[in-house]
Scaffold this active site. Structure first.
Site, short mmCIF file in Angstrom:
data_model
loop_
_atom_site.label_atom_id
_atom_site.label_comp_id
_atom_site.label_asym_id
_atom_site.label_seq_id
_atom_site.Cartn_x
_atom_site.Cartn_y
_atom_site.Cartn_z
CB THR A 86 82.09 -8.55 10.34
OG1 THR A 86 80.89 -8.31 11.02
CG2 THR A 86 82.56 -10.25 10.54
CG LEU A 153 73.21 -10.15 21.37
CD1 LEU A 153 73.85 -8.90 21.70
CD2 LEU A 153 73.81 -11.26 22.32
NE ARG A 154 66.71 -5.66 22.07
CZ ARG A 154 65.66 -5.56 22.68
NH1 ARG A 154 64.68 -4.36 22.39
NH2 ARG A 154 65.20 -6.38 23.68
CE LYS A 207 72.67 -8.90 13.21
NZ LYS A 207 71.82 -8.49 14.42
CG LEU A 253 57.90 3.54 14.90
CD1 LEU A 253 56.18 3.82 14.86
CD2 LEU A 253 58.39 4.33 13.46
CB ALA A 255 62.23 11.57 16.43
CB CYS A 263 75.08 -3.57 14.76
SG CYS A 263 75.69 -4.77 15.54
P1 NAD Z 1 83.90 -7.07 19.62
O1 NAD Z 1 84.97 -6.15 18.63
O2 NAD Z 1 83.30 -6.54 20.77
O3 NAD Z 1 84.59 -8.52 19.77
C1 NAD Z 1 85.12 -9.28 18.99
C2 NAD Z 1 86.29 -9.94 19.66
O4 NAD Z 1 87.00 -10.85 18.75
C3 NAD Z 1 87.49 -8.97 20.15
O5 NAD Z 1 87.67 -9.37 21.47
C4 NAD Z 1 88.74 -9.54 19.33
O6 NAD Z 1 89.88 -9.44 20.17
C5 NAD Z 1 88.45 -10.88 19.12
N1 NAD Z 1 88.85 -11.65 17.92
C6 NAD Z 1 89.17 -11.30 16.86
N2 NAD Z 1 89.97 -12.01 15.88
C7 NAD Z 1 90.05 -13.26 16.85
C8 NAD Z 1 90.82 -14.42 16.70
N3 NAD Z 1 91.24 -14.99 15.37
N4 NAD Z 1 90.77 -15.29 17.70
C9 NAD Z 1 90.16 -15.15 18.90
N5 NAD Z 1 89.70 -14.06 19.04
C10 NAD Z 1 89.55 -12.65 18.11
O7 NAD Z 1 82.69 -7.40 18.43
P2 NAD Z 1 81.10 -7.67 18.89
O8 NAD Z 1 80.33 -6.28 19.22
O9 NAD Z 1 81.07 -8.59 19.86
O10 NAD Z 1 80.57 -8.22 17.44
C11 NAD Z 1 81.03 -9.60 16.82
C12 NAD Z 1 80.17 -9.64 15.65
O11 NAD Z 1 78.79 -9.89 16.08
C13 NAD Z 1 80.17 -8.59 14.76
O12 NAD Z 1 80.18 -9.49 13.36
C14 NAD Z 1 78.98 -7.99 14.98
O13 NAD Z 1 78.33 -7.58 13.72
C15 NAD Z 1 77.80 -9.12 15.46
N6 NAD Z 1 76.86 -8.47 16.21
C16 NAD Z 1 77.05 -7.71 17.25
C17 NAD Z 1 76.11 -7.22 18.10
C18 NAD Z 1 76.35 -6.14 19.16
O14 NAD Z 1 75.36 -5.63 19.69
N7 NAD Z 1 77.55 -5.84 19.47
C19 NAD Z 1 74.76 -7.89 17.89
C20 NAD Z 1 74.36 -8.86 16.77
C21 NAD Z 1 75.61 -9.17 16.16
#
Ligand code: NAD
Length: 437
Positions: A86, A153-154, A207, A253, A255, A263
């Site tokens: 997103t 998750l981080r 979130k 905390l 710096a 994110c």
């Molecule tokens: P990312 O870009 O690593 O992975 C997204 C995946 O989705 C890609 O591999 C893409 O090819 C696939 N995709 C997109 N549209 C698709 C579809 N229609 N069908 C099948 N696959 C499709 O993203 P991410 O870092 O895993 O983040 C995903 C979500 O989780 C985001 O909204 C992000 O804000 C949230 N999030 C991320 C984290 C983080 O640490 N990365 C932590 C918490 C929440």
């Protein structure tokens, strides 16, 4: 139980592997055929500690599989999780929900009646209701249920964060969805993880509120660090002095050069937009966004000033390119603004990162990529520590001094002690601490 995970990125792949470790049958779906091919061949397309073993053992146990076919993946699934990206929408800062809605449409068409569509991606308030509308529009004959289950998750400690979270948040109006989600997270009930069941909107907002709060905490200590530099105080001690107060807490905390990553930057911006549209502006978060952007831009000036005011014709060694250690993720990393700024100031940049260089090459050009920290230092006029990978915490300082043309170090993560660095003969600068210790 059987689930499908749509989107096999940092969140989808980790969540999918962890659910399969809980005993659930999981199909991970991604439309990126290259990713799925690599996973099927036993390769993990991202760097996340422990993920390779977790995937291998669950694939072997027959609980985890990969496909590019969404309709094949969702067949017979009790729940289908949307874990697609997103990103920030070009131009206005809103979250781009194209991938989420497209996935929702495809899932609604392919899923069986009774399936729960769960949004795990970080999505603005109202997205879950819209997913419900899409489901009713695409498949009016099916009883599809909707839930929001934001992920906290981080990267870098993602498996532990998923398996032992501080809490799980689930938003839904549907009793059936509540039962399915309860069953999926049953292993966490055994370790007494708090599970918050609430409305869709509340889960979605939780979130963003969490990320905005953490971004605020980082930005707060960064500004205090600037003040420390001006008045001769030590931000490390200030952070400890306030963090030991249980109401404040010690985490977040530290710096540094400003928050980055996939994110915080996009989520703070999206929350600001949501709040503006709801006529309930979040002035604090707006300020956090502006202060952090300015900070990232200012870090190059700090380095240049420490190098005597000019980098023209000089060489700078940069250690660490990813936005934090233990990941290969380069999204919004401070290096993406710092390295080009150093180059614009006339510097040649030699860089090393333990896991991020393949990703870095896609966005940072004209950099001399090196095979280790010491090679990066060879003949450099200054050393910048930008990401606090463990292997940079204990460098051989004598060797560093021999390799560098001048013993100049800008430590933007405060991983060295100013007094020790001064004693070792370095002209050392860090964030918010007097340079002599
Ligand atoms: P990312 O870009 O690593 O992975 C997204 C995946 O989705 C890609 O591999 C893409 O090819 C696939 N995709 C997109 N549209 C698709 C579809 N229609 N069908 C099948 N696959 C499709 O993203 P991410 O870092 O895993 O983040 C995903 C979500 O989780 C985001 O909204 C992000 O804000 C949230 N999030 C991320 C984290 C983080 O640490 N990365 C932590 C918490 C929440």
């Amino acid at each position: 139980m059987r689930i499908a995970m749509i989107g096999t990125g940092y969140v989808g792949l980790v969540s999918g592997a962890c659910f399969s470790e809980f005993g659930t049958e999981v199909v991970c779906v991604d439309r990126d055929a290259g990713k799925i091919d690599r996973l099927r061949a036993g390769e993990v397309p991202i760097y996340e500690p422990g993920l390779d073993n977790l995937i291998a053992s669950n694939v072997q146990a027959g609980r985890l599989s990969f496909t590019t076919s969404l309709s094949e993946g969702v067949k017979g699934a009790d729940a289908v999780f949307i874990a697609v990206g997103t990103p920030t929408r070009r131009g206005d800062g809103h979250a781009d929900l194209t991938y989420v809605y497209q996935a929702a449409r495809e899932i609604s068409a392919a899923a069986g009646s009774g399936t729960v569509i769960v949004t795990k991606s970080t999505v603005p308030v109202g997205t879950g209701r819209k997913v419900g509308e899409i489901a009713r529009e695409v498949a009016p004959q099916k009883a599809l249920h909707v839930a929001s289950n934001p992920e906290f998750l981080r990267e870098g400690s993602a498996i532990n964060d998923f398996m032992r979270p501080d809490r799980v948040v689930i938003g839904t109006d549907s009793d059936h969805a509540r039962e399915v989600m309860h069953a999926l997270y049953r292993p966490l009930y055994l370790i007494e993880t708090p599970v918050i069941f609430t409305e869709l909107e509340t889960a979605e907002l939780t979130k963003y509120a969490a990320n905005a709060f953490l971004a605020t905490k980082i930005t707060f200590i960064n500004e205090i660090a600037d003040l420390c530099e001006s008045v001769g105080a030590n931000v490390h001690d200030v952070a400890r002095g306030i963090g030991l107060d249980g109401r404040i807490g010690r985490k977040f905390l530290h710096a540094g050069p400003g928050y980055g990553g996939s994110c915080f930057p996009k989520d703070t911006l999206a929350l600001v937009r949501t709040a503006e549209e709801a006529a309930a502006p979040l002035r604090i978060v707006e300020t956090v966004v502006a202060v952090n952007d300015a900070r990232k831009a200012r870090m190059a000036e700090k380095v240049i000033a420490h190098c005597g005011g000019s980098l023209d014709g000089r060489t700078v060694a940069v250690l660490g390119l990813t936005f934090k250690p233990n990941t290969d993720d380069m999204r919004e990393a401070p290096s993406l603004s710092l390295v080009p700024a150093l180059q614009r100031a006339g510097a040649t940049v030699r860089a090393f990162d333990p896991e991020g260089m393949d990703e870095a090459r896609k966005s940072l050009s004209d950099v001399v990529y090196c095979t280790n920290a010491y090679e990066a230092m060879e003949g450099a006029d200054a050393l910048v520590i930008l990401t606090e990978w463990n292997e940079f915490r204990n460098l051989d300082l004598d060797r560093a001094k021999q390799l560098l043309r001048a013993p100049v170090v800008a430590d933007l993560r405060n991983i060295y002690d100013p007094a020790e660095m001064a004693a070792a003969g370095f002209h050392y600068d860090s964030i918010g601490r007097p340079s002599s210790g």
